[in-house]
Design a protein around this motif. Structure first.
Motif, short mmCIF file in Angstrom:
data_model
loop_
_atom_site.label_atom_id
_atom_site.label_comp_id
_atom_site.label_asym_id
_atom_site.label_seq_id
_atom_site.Cartn_x
_atom_site.Cartn_y
_atom_site.Cartn_z
N ARG A 81 -58.96 10.11 -25.44
CA ARG A 81 -59.50 10.93 -24.34
C ARG A 81 -58.45 11.84 -23.74
NH1 ARG A 81 -61.06 6.67 -20.11
NH2 ARG A 81 -59.47 5.46 -21.23
N PHE A 82 -57.20 11.38 -23.83
CA PHE A 82 -56.12 12.07 -23.14
C PHE A 82 -55.13 12.75 -24.09
CE2 PHE A 82 -57.14 8.08 -20.77
CZ PHE A 82 -57.87 8.67 -19.74
N PHE A 83 -54.83 12.10 -25.21
CA PHE A 83 -53.77 12.56 -26.09
C PHE A 83 -54.29 13.36 -27.27
CE2 PHE A 83 -51.14 8.63 -24.78
CZ PHE A 83 -50.74 9.27 -23.62
N GLU A 84 -53.57 14.41 -27.60
CA GLU A 84 -53.90 15.20 -28.79
C GLU A 84 -53.50 14.46 -30.07
OE1 GLU A 84 -52.37 19.16 -28.63
OE2 GLU A 84 -53.11 19.52 -26.60
N PHE A 85 -52.41 13.69 -29.99
CA PHE A 85 -51.94 12.94 -31.15
C PHE A 85 -50.93 11.90 -30.72
CE2 PHE A 85 -49.41 16.85 -30.84
CZ PHE A 85 -48.12 16.34 -30.76
N MET A 86 -50.61 11.01 -31.63
CA MET A 86 -49.55 10.02 -31.41
C MET A 86 -48.62 10.05 -32.61
SD MET A 86 -49.72 5.84 -31.02
CE MET A 86 -50.30 5.58 -32.71
N ILE A 87 -47.32 10.04 -32.35
CA ILE A 87 -46.33 9.99 -33.42
C ILE A 87 -45.49 8.73 -33.24
CG2 ILE A 87 -44.26 11.07 -34.39
CD1 ILE A 87 -45.50 13.77 -33.78
N THR A 88 -45.35 7.94 -34.30
CA THR A 88 -44.53 6.75 -34.28
C THR A 88 -43.25 6.99 -35.07
OG1 THR A 88 -45.48 5.84 -36.31
CG2 THR A 88 -46.62 5.33 -34.24
N SER A 89 -42.31 6.09 -34.91
CA SER A 89 -41.05 6.20 -35.66
C SER A 89 -41.31 6.06 -37.15
CB SER A 89 -40.05 5.15 -35.18
OG SER A 89 -40.62 3.85 -35.27
N GLU A 90 -42.34 5.30 -37.53
CA GLU A 90 -42.67 5.16 -38.94
C GLU A 90 -43.12 6.49 -39.52
OE1 GLU A 90 -45.19 1.41 -39.52
OE2 GLU A 90 -44.61 1.34 -37.41
N LEU A 91 -43.91 7.21 -38.75
CA LEU A 91 -44.40 8.51 -39.20
C LEU A 91 -43.28 9.53 -39.28
CD1 LEU A 91 -47.04 9.94 -40.00
CD2 LEU A 91 -47.29 10.62 -37.61
N ASP A 106 -33.07 8.99 -32.05
CA ASP A 106 -33.06 10.13 -32.96
C ASP A 106 -34.20 11.08 -32.55
OD1 ASP A 106 -31.97 10.78 -36.02
OD2 ASP A 106 -33.98 11.56 -35.62
N PRO A 107 -33.98 12.39 -32.62
CA PRO A 107 -35.00 13.34 -32.16
C PRO A 107 -36.11 13.63 -33.17
CG PRO A 107 -33.07 14.53 -32.90
CD PRO A 107 -32.71 13.06 -32.96
N ALA A 108 -36.15 12.90 -34.30
CA ALA A 108 -37.11 13.21 -35.36
C ALA A 108 -38.55 13.26 -34.86
CB ALA A 108 -36.99 12.18 -36.49
N MET A 109 -38.94 12.31 -34.00
CA MET A 109 -40.31 12.29 -33.49
C MET A 109 -40.62 13.55 -32.69
SD MET A 109 -41.52 8.51 -32.25
CE MET A 109 -39.94 7.79 -31.88
N VAL A 113 -32.02 4.57 -21.24
CA VAL A 113 -31.03 4.79 -22.30
C VAL A 113 -31.72 5.42 -23.52
CG1 VAL A 113 -29.34 3.75 -23.84
CG2 VAL A 113 -29.59 2.88 -21.49
N VAL A 114 -32.57 4.65 -24.18
CA VAL A 114 -33.19 5.12 -25.43
C VAL A 114 -34.07 6.34 -25.21
CG1 VAL A 114 -34.76 4.52 -27.31
CG2 VAL A 114 -33.05 2.86 -26.53
N ASP A 115 -34.97 6.27 -24.21
CA ASP A 115 -35.88 7.40 -23.97
C ASP A 115 -35.12 8.63 -23.48
OD1 ASP A 115 -38.14 5.97 -24.74
OD2 ASP A 115 -38.57 5.28 -22.71
N TYR A 116 -34.16 8.41 -22.60
CA TYR A 116 -33.37 9.53 -22.08
C TYR A 116 -32.58 10.20 -23.19
CZ TYR A 116 -29.35 11.89 -20.05
OH TYR A 116 -28.38 12.81 -19.77
N LEU A 117 -31.91 9.39 -24.01
CA LEU A 117 -31.10 9.96 -25.09
C LEU A 117 -31.96 10.68 -26.13
CD1 LEU A 117 -28.42 7.18 -25.71
CD2 LEU A 117 -28.08 9.44 -24.68
N ALA A 118 -33.16 10.14 -26.38
CA ALA A 118 -34.06 10.79 -27.34
C ALA A 118 -34.43 12.18 -26.85
CB ALA A 118 -35.31 9.94 -27.53
N ALA A 119 -34.79 12.28 -25.59
CA ALA A 119 -35.14 13.58 -25.02
C ALA A 119 -33.93 14.52 -25.02
CB ALA A 119 -35.67 13.41 -23.60
N LYS A 120 -32.79 14.00 -24.64
CA LYS A 120 -31.56 14.80 -24.62
C LYS A 120 -31.23 15.31 -26.01
CE LYS A 120 -26.67 14.62 -23.31
NZ LYS A 120 -25.58 13.76 -22.77
N ASN A 121 -31.31 14.42 -27.00
CA ASN A 121 -31.01 14.82 -28.38
C ASN A 121 -31.98 15.86 -28.90
OD1 ASN A 121 -28.85 13.02 -28.47
ND2 ASN A 121 -30.04 11.38 -29.40
N ALA A 122 -33.21 15.83 -28.36
CA ALA A 122 -34.23 16.79 -28.79
C ALA A 122 -34.17 18.09 -28.01
CB ALA A 122 -35.61 16.16 -28.65
#
Length: 231
Positions: free
Chosen positions: A141-151, A158-161, A184-193
């Motif tokens: 209802r809310f999200f256009e898509f979901m991306i996981t680390s597996e995908l 890592d900024p791959a997602m 830590v993890v979420d902040y660094l992911a955004a920063k790296n991206a």
């Protein structure tokens, strides 16, 4: 609005993973004849956090951690006769059917959607589990898509997602923002991206975080919407 795309972490940000985790581990070990105390469940929670940290740090694959956490926990409980692989499989099945919004999350997403805000989810969680929980809660209802680390092929930080998400949404990361609960993890992911980040600190345990932080969904909404309108 300042941002054309808002990305969210799921567990601990919008979904009550702590409740689902405790409910699932307790029920599954009960099936294997091991009733757990609250203290024993807490020990599992800490073991699980450690193995997910290894995953984020690139020290173990997702396939490894989903079994290794039970190898360690069953050994700690003194039950080496029980198969960690069997427990892992049953736990993932149970967890897939335990889906709860954090209080206020669904209402927040509804308000965002009413304003036609574009949203999607980026998560390190197990894809099969997250897909099932997304369906149970109707997050489509809310999200256009979901991306996981597996995908994406690699986990946060890592900024791959994020790079994959930008290609899917067609919105540059410079005009996007990521909301997560891990400083830590979420902040660094955004920063790296190269994208903006807002820490959602619902329990107010990260007051020293040096960045934008919201301690409620109302505050998060104001940061995303009201602040953007006034700026």
């Amino acid at each position: 609005m300042k941002y054309e795309m808002v990305y969210f972490d799921l567990d601990g940000t919008l979904l009550d993973f702590a409740k689902a985790e405790r409910e699932s581990i307790g029920a599954v070990l009960e099936e294997f004849g091991i009733p757990l105390s609250n203290d024993q469940i807490q020990t599992y929670v800490e073991i699980n956090k450690k193995w997910w940290r290894f995953f984020s740090e690139g020290k173990a694959s997702k396939e490894r951690i989903v079994v290794a956490r039970f190898e360690e926990f069953l050994s700690w409980l003194g039950h080496p006769e029980i198969s960690p692989l069997d427990v892992s499989r049953r736990y993932l099945e149970k967890l897939s059917n335990c889906a709860y919004f954090l209080p206020g999350a669904e209402e927040f997403l509804t308000k965002m959607k009413a304003l036609n805000v574009r949203m999607a989810a980026l998560t390190n969680g197990v894809q099969s589990v997250q897909e099932r929980r997304v369906k149970l809660l109707g997050l489509e209802r809310f999200f256009e898509f979901m991306i996981t680390s597996e995908l994406a092929g690699k986990p946060k930080p890592d900024p791959a997602m994020f790079l994959l998400a930008a290609r899917r949404s067609g919105v540059p990361l410079s005009r996007s923002v990521y909301v997560g609960d891990d400083p830590v993890v979420d902040y660094l992911a955004a920063k790296n991206a190269g994208t903006d980040f807002i820490l959602l600190d619902l329990d107010s345990v990260h007051s020293s975080f040096d960045g934008r932080r919201a301690s409620s969904y109302e505050e998060l909404f104001n940061l995303l919407i009201c602040e953007s309108i006034s700026s």
